[in-house]
Scaffold this motif. Structure first.
Motif, PDB file in Angstrom:
ATOM      1  N   THR A  12       0.769  -1.205   0.148  1.00 13.45           N
ATOM      2  CA  THR A  12      -0.054   0.038   0.074  1.00 13.45           C
ATOM      3  C   THR A  12       0.961   1.177   0.010  1.00 13.45           C
ATOM      4  OG1 THR A  12      -2.055  -1.074   1.049  1.00 13.45           O
ATOM      5  CG2 THR A  12      -1.586   1.253   1.277  1.00 13.45           C
ATOM      6  N   TYR A  13       1.896   1.246   0.958  1.00 11.34           N
ATOM      7  CA  TYR A  13       2.809   2.561   1.026  1.00 11.34           C
ATOM      8  C   TYR A  13       3.614   2.683  -0.305  1.00 11.34           C
ATOM      9  CZ  TYR A  13       6.653   0.342   3.379  1.00 11.34           C
ATOM     10  OH  TYR A  13       7.852  -0.267   3.838  1.00 11.34           O
ATOM     11  N   GLU A  14       4.038   3.942  -0.291  1.00 15.00           N
ATOM     12  CA  GLU A  14       4.801   4.583  -1.403  1.00 15.00           C
ATOM     13  C   GLU A  14       4.104   4.380  -2.787  1.00 15.00           C
ATOM     14  OE1 GLU A  14       7.367   5.967  -0.688  1.00 15.00           O
ATOM     15  OE2 GLU A  14       8.059   5.308   1.349  1.00 15.00           O
ATOM     16  N   GLY A  15       2.997   4.560  -2.951  1.00 17.76           N
ATOM     17  CA  GLY A  15       2.177   4.120  -4.149  1.00 17.76           C
ATOM     18  C   GLY A  15       1.445   2.808  -4.049  1.00 17.76           C
ATOM     19  N   THR A  16       0.047   2.804  -3.821  1.00 17.63           N
ATOM     20  CA  THR A  16      -0.584   1.663  -3.708  1.00 17.63           C
ATOM     21  C   THR A  16      -0.365   0.525  -4.897  1.00 17.63           C
ATOM     22  OG1 THR A  16      -2.679   2.363  -4.825  1.00 17.63           O
ATOM     23  CG2 THR A  16      -2.319   2.821  -2.391  1.00 17.63           C
ATOM     24  N   HIS A  17      -0.774  -0.562  -4.827  1.00 19.85           N
ATOM     25  CA  HIS A  17      -0.521  -1.529  -5.990  1.00 19.85           C
ATOM     26  C   HIS A  17      -1.316  -1.210  -7.361  1.00 19.85           C
ATOM     27  CE1 HIS A  17       0.113  -5.812  -7.579  1.00 19.85           C
ATOM     28  NE2 HIS A  17      -1.153  -5.790  -7.928  1.00 19.85           N
ATOM     29  N   ASP A  18      -2.602  -0.772  -6.842  1.00 20.20           N
ATOM     30  CA  ASP A  18      -3.274  -0.184  -8.121  1.00 20.20           C
ATOM     31  C   ASP A  18      -2.834   1.186  -8.725  1.00 20.20           C
ATOM     32  OD1 ASP A  18      -4.745  -2.202  -7.949  1.00 20.20           O
ATOM     33  OD2 ASP A  18      -6.491  -1.275  -6.606  1.00 20.20           O
ATOM     34  N   ILE A  19      -2.289   2.151  -8.049  1.00 20.68           N
ATOM     35  CA  ILE A  19      -1.783   3.328  -8.335  1.00 20.68           C
ATOM     36  C   ILE A  19      -0.437   3.180  -9.568  1.00 20.68           C
ATOM     37  CG2 ILE A  19      -0.457   5.442  -7.701  1.00 20.68           C
ATOM     38  CD1 ILE A  19      -3.478   5.826  -7.547  1.00 20.68           C
ATOM     39  N   HIS A  20       0.174   2.154  -8.971  1.00 18.53           N
ATOM     40  CA  HIS A  20       1.544   1.533  -9.764  1.00 18.53           C
ATOM     41  C   HIS A  20       0.930   1.262 -11.183  1.00 18.53           C
ATOM     42  CE1 HIS A  20       4.807   3.044  -7.355  1.00 18.53           C
ATOM     43  NE2 HIS A  20       4.035   2.516  -6.228  1.00 18.53           N
ATOM     44  N   LEU A  21      -0.093   0.442 -11.053  1.00 19.25           N
ATOM     45  CA  LEU A  21      -0.797  -0.019 -12.273  1.00 19.25           C
ATOM     46  C   LEU A  21      -1.090   0.974 -13.185  1.00 19.25           C
ATOM     47  CD1 LEU A  21      -2.079  -2.823 -13.476  1.00 19.25           C
ATOM     48  CD2 LEU A  21      -4.106  -1.981 -12.750  1.00 19.25           C
ATOM     49  N   LEU A  22      -1.660   2.058 -12.569  1.00 21.65           N
ATOM     50  CA  LEU A  22      -2.448   3.376 -13.457  1.00 21.65           C
ATOM     51  C   LEU A  22      -1.063   3.966 -14.038  1.00 21.65           C
ATOM     52  CD1 LEU A  22      -5.303   4.383 -11.523  1.00 21.65           C
ATOM     53  CD2 LEU A  22      -5.123   2.666 -13.370  1.00 21.65           C
ATOM     54  N   ILE A  23       0.007   4.177 -13.315  1.00 23.94           N
ATOM     55  CA  ILE A  23       1.249   4.813 -13.590  1.00 23.94           C
ATOM     56  C   ILE A  23       1.883   4.007 -14.997  1.00 23.94           C
ATOM     57  CG2 ILE A  23       3.573   5.246 -13.092  1.00 23.94           C
ATOM     58  CD1 ILE A  23       2.679   5.601 -10.214  1.00 23.94           C
ATOM     59  N   LEU A  24       1.804   2.706 -14.984  1.00 28.57           N
ATOM     60  CA  LEU A  24       2.005   2.013 -16.036  1.00 28.57           C
ATOM     61  C   LEU A  24       1.135   2.305 -17.277  1.00 28.57           C
ATOM     62  CD1 LEU A  24       3.266  -1.291 -14.422  1.00 28.57           C
ATOM     63  CD2 LEU A  24       4.820   0.193 -15.686  1.00 28.57           C
ATOM     64  N   GLY A  25      -0.251   2.209 -16.910  1.00 34.61           N
ATOM     65  CA  GLY A  25      -1.106   2.524 -17.928  1.00 34.61           C
ATOM     66  C   GLY A  25      -1.130   3.655 -18.977  1.00 34.61           C
ATOM     67  N   GLN A  26      -0.493   4.859 -17.947  1.00 35.11           N
ATOM     68  CA  GLN A  26      -0.326   6.284 -18.543  1.00 35.11           C
ATOM     69  C   GLN A  26       0.803   6.022 -19.442  1.00 35.11           C
ATOM     70  OE1 GLN A  26      -0.069   9.414 -15.726  1.00 35.11           O
ATOM     71  NE2 GLN A  26       0.740  10.713 -17.548  1.00 35.11           N
ATOM     72  N   GLU A  27       1.853   5.306 -18.901  1.00 33.29           N
ATOM     73  CA  GLU A  27       3.103   5.215 -19.887  1.00 33.29           C
ATOM     74  C   GLU A  27       2.827   4.266 -21.070  1.00 33.29           C
ATOM     75  OE1 GLU A  27       7.305   5.348 -20.869  1.00 33.29           O
ATOM     76  OE2 GLU A  27       5.889   6.419 -19.060  1.00 33.29           O
ATOM     77  N   ILE A  28       2.002   3.400 -20.981  1.00 30.37           N
ATOM     78  CA  ILE A  28       1.650   2.677 -22.041  1.00 30.37           C
ATOM     79  C   ILE A  28       0.699   3.352 -23.278  1.00 30.37           C
ATOM     80  CG2 ILE A  28       0.166   0.695 -22.941  1.00 30.37           C
ATOM     81  CD1 ILE A  28       1.034  -0.795 -20.281  1.00 30.37           C
ATOM     82  N   THR A  29      -0.442   4.189 -22.880  1.00 30.82           N
ATOM     83  CA  THR A  29      -1.358   4.789 -23.458  1.00 30.82           C
ATOM     84  C   THR A  29      -1.260   6.289 -23.666  1.00 30.82           C
ATOM     85  OG1 THR A  29      -2.725   5.239 -21.547  1.00 30.82           O
ATOM     86  CG2 THR A  29      -2.942   3.080 -22.921  1.00 30.82           C
ATOM     87  N   GLY A  30      -0.275   6.886 -22.807  1.00 32.42           N
ATOM     88  CA  GLY A  30      -0.166   8.505 -22.921  1.00 32.42           C
ATOM     89  C   GLY A  30      -1.430   9.002 -22.269  1.00 32.42           C
TER      90      GLY A  30
END
Length: 398
Positions: free
Chosen positions: A375-393
């Motif tokens: 959960t800390y230093e960015g939750t599991h799902d937030i890091h998923l969305l960071i990768l999603g933004q990297e993939i899709t822009g």
């Protein structure tokens, strides 16, 4: 504070199925060996009692400083080792192998307190604070998360205004590692123009308090608390001159997340090795349970996932050393490795059966700790969305 010392010998041997050690330098191997030895002698014997008592072993801070575990990548002139990032990762791996909370103490001190002072501070601030932090003579904390703003730090309400030679700080931060015992805190707050800035707040400043968060089921050997600011007068000299905007604290978090990606591998290794040894010794139906297919399936999957994570962190460390590691790469490693470790902890506990929930073995403690780390230093799902933004822009946060 005295802690009961376990009579069990810590005979941990790390798995290295793909020979990742061959990719490490002699110096990196020597540092890892010294940290592993330190952990076996100083931390392993007392960590179960500390967790059961929910008490932070504060006496370890000075010893960790003497071992160079705080800010090892910081240049030697400021008290660091001038080490590379793979060495740093290996140190975090060894610390979290014994306990996530102890690794958290080192991560906060090095990546979230020393790094911003080194990166964004003045030369006077570096010389004033970094050597003492590196030596473990002073303990620091990092104030970003607020009661109403965790995954959205940009919504922070903590603020300050100028008054003569001081900045008057108001607000609060929560879920802060090291807070109850910290000597200073790097705090992020808005100025009168709404810009996010970093301030060094020291214990003893009037209006600054650090109440402890109690009754935790996780990170019980780590001190967690709040940072509360009630018209705290902070000298303007304590403002970090190079920090402006949310990007500054997020860069600090990148460094901490990098260390977590290595640390989680250590926790997974400890659970795997504990389960492997137990399975070979535990006899059921006149044979060791390690002889049964389902137990072998679990162990094989553990080793596979640990090996993948070792290679992921090693390459990320190479990228970090070359200044090429991106935030999204760090997010992938943090997310993958913590989830991997948590899954291994849960499955390894099943191999130990009922014995797995006792303090005789470290697995349940690792499992509970990893519920915080995921959960800390960015939750599991937030890091998923960071990768999603990297993939899709396309950012999916709003």
């Amino acid at each position: 504070m005295d802690f009961a010392r376990s009579q069990k010998t810590d005979d941990f041997i790390a798995p290295d199925f793909y020979g990742v050690d061959e990719l490490l330098s002699e110096e990196q191997l020597l540092v890892r060996a010294s940290v592993r030895d330190f952990c076996k002698k100083e931390i392993s014997p007392i960590i179960e009692d500390a967790a059961q008592q929910a008490k932070f072993p504060l006496f370890l801070v000075k010893k960790m400083g003497e071992m160079g575990l705080f800010g090892p990548v910081i240049p030697e002139i400021y008290g660091g080792m001038g080490a590379d990032y793979i060495t740093y990762g290996l140190m975090m791996q060894e610390l979290e192998r014994v306990d996530s909370g102890i690794r958290s103490t080192a991560s906060v001190q090095g990546s979230l307190v020393m790094f911003p002072i080194f990166e964004y501070g003045s030369e006077e601030q570096r010389l004033k604070y970094l050597p003492a932090l590196a030596a473990g003579e002073r303990l620091g904390s990092f104030g970003l998360t607020e009661p109403d703003f965790g995954s959205n730090p940009g919504g922070m309400r903590c603020h300050f205004y100028e008054e003569g030679d001081h900045l008057v700080l108001n607000g609060s931060k929560t879920w802060i590692s090291n807070a109850p015992f910290c000597d200073l805190a790097v705090v992020w707050a808005r100025n009168e123009e709404g810009r996010i800035k970093g301030l060094i707040v020291e214990r003893g400043m009037e209006g600054f308090s650090t109440p402890e968060i109690k009754n935790k089921w996780s990170l019980r050997a780590s001190a967690t608390g709040e940072l509360v600011f009630d018209h705290v007068r902070v000298p303007k000299a304590n403002l970090l001159p190079g920090a402006d905007g949310l990007r500054a604290p997020l860069r600090c978090l990148d460094n901490a997340r990098y260390g977590i990606s290595w640390g989680a591998v250590g926790a997974a290794m400890d659970c795997y090795e504990t389960a492997r040894k137990y399975a070979l010794e535990r006899i059921q139906f006149d044979r060791p349970i390690a002889s049964f297919q389902l137990v072998q399936k679990k162990l094989a999957e553990f080793l596979t996932e640990i090996t993948k994570a070792q290679l992921l962190t090693w390459k990320l460390g190479k990228n970090k050393n070359e200044g090429a590691a991106t935030s999204s790469q760090i997010s992938m490693a943090k997310r993958n490795n913590v989830a991997m470790a948590l899954n291994i902890a849960r499955e390894a506990r099943q191999i130990l059966g009922g014995n797995g929930i006792t303090g005789e073995y470290p697995i349940m403690r690792h499992m509970a700790n990893l519920e915080s780390v995921v959960t800390y230093e960015g939750t599991h799902d937030i890091h998923l969305l960071i990768l999603g933004q990297e993939i899709t822009g396309i950012p999916a946060f709003k």
